[in-house]
Design a protein around this motif. Structure first.
Motif, short mmCIF file in Angstrom:
data_model
loop_
_atom_site.label_atom_id
_atom_site.label_comp_id
_atom_site.label_asym_id
_atom_site.label_seq_id
_atom_site.Cartn_x
_atom_site.Cartn_y
_atom_site.Cartn_z
N ASN A 15 -0.34 5.30 0.53
CA ASN A 15 -1.57 5.30 1.31
C ASN A 15 -1.38 4.98 2.78
OD1 ASN A 15 -3.12 5.96 -0.90
ND2 ASN A 15 -3.59 3.85 -1.44
N LEU A 67 0.80 -1.22 0.00
CA LEU A 67 0.00 0.00 0.00
C LEU A 67 0.84 1.27 0.00
CD1 LEU A 67 -2.98 -0.93 2.37
CD2 LEU A 67 -2.93 -0.86 -0.13
N ARG A 86 3.34 3.73 -2.00
CA ARG A 86 3.67 4.02 -3.39
C ARG A 86 5.17 3.91 -3.63
NH1 ARG A 86 2.57 9.83 -6.43
NH2 ARG A 86 3.75 9.39 -8.34
#
Length: 267
Positions: A134, A104, A106
């Motif tokens: 995120n 999750l 990036r």
């Protein structure tokens, strides 16, 4: 961080750390546990002694990295099966690396905080670990100034320093706020030197500080092992650049002071 594994509720049993367990002690601790055991170790990279001790009781340890602002662990040292054939020292070196992001996230990189460009993959140049994704917080509650500083340049600045190797993995060297800036302009990470010192079996605790133009270390160890520590430091000084060499060695007869979070007091 000092890595301590409490193996038993019996204070006498706690006297033996995993690295010094005998085969009989390891078998006793493992008794009744038939399944495989895997665990995560966060913060400072696990030293060889911890990996070796965990292996003796059949525990598989994986090194992860993250902060509260990244929802805890957000990067991992992804181990390779072929590492199992390597000696314990080399496995410890490889397990000390980071750089594989959680799904999750990036991205995670080591950037120059001034230019926001990746540092060279030379294993020497220090940069700051930064995250995007995120799992990163939105900001600090009711503290716009701190939020803007933390996200300068579009990346979350962790405050942790690292070096990139030729494969693109990174070695965490310490906190940016703890960096020692010598009068000559060179930067020294005290945590990096402490990690090297902790490879000496006689060192129970140590802390590196600046003393004038010299690097000073305070070591907590048993009195009869002080010369062993001095010899280790003399040998270590031959392997590091001149500006990183430890010039003053002091010994403490008691454990080093820690704050409420259990971290060494540096001031």
């Amino acid at each position: 961080l000092r890595h301590t594994v409490r193996a038993s509720a019996d204070p006498a049993a706690d006297a033996a750390t995993p690295a010094t367990l005998t085969a009989a002690e390891a078998e006793s601790l493992r008794a009744g546990i038939e399944h495989s055991v895997a665990g995560l170790i966060a913060g400072a990279a696990p030293p060889a002694a911890i990996i070796e001790g965990a292996e003796k009781i059949g525990f598989d340890i994986t090194h992860v990295y993250g902060l509260t602002e990244t929802y805890g662990p957000a990067a991992v040292c992804a181990k390779h099966d072929d590492w199992n054939a390597l000696d314990i020292g080399e496995r410890a070196r490889l397990n000390a690396r980071q750089g594989v992001r959680y799904h999750l996230q990036r991205d995670v990189r080591v950037l120059d905080p001034q230019t926001m460009q990746p540092v060279p993959q030379d294993g020497e140049t220090m940069g700051e670990i930064m995250f995007r994704g995120n799992l990163v917080m939105k900001g600090y509650l009711k503290n716009e100034k701190a939020t803007n500083e933390a996200f300068a340049g579009g990346w979350f600045h962790t405050g942790d320093l690292a070096r990139m190797d030729e494969e693109g993995f990174y070695y965490i060297t310490g906190r940016k706020k703890n960096l020692i800036i010598l009068a000559s302009g060179e930067n020294v990470s005290p945590e990096e030197l402490e990690g090297m010192l902790e490879k000496c079996h006689a060192v129970q605790e140590c802390i590196v500080k600046e003393l004038g133009k010299k690097i000073r270390v305070v070591v907590y160890c048993e009195k009869q092992h002080q010369q062993t520590v001095r010899d280790f430091i003399a040998q270590m000084n031959r392997t590091v650049p001149l500006y990183k060499r430890i010039g003053v060695v002091e010994f403490s007869e008691t454990p080093l002071p820690r704050n409420g979070a259990g971290k060494l007091v540096r001031k």
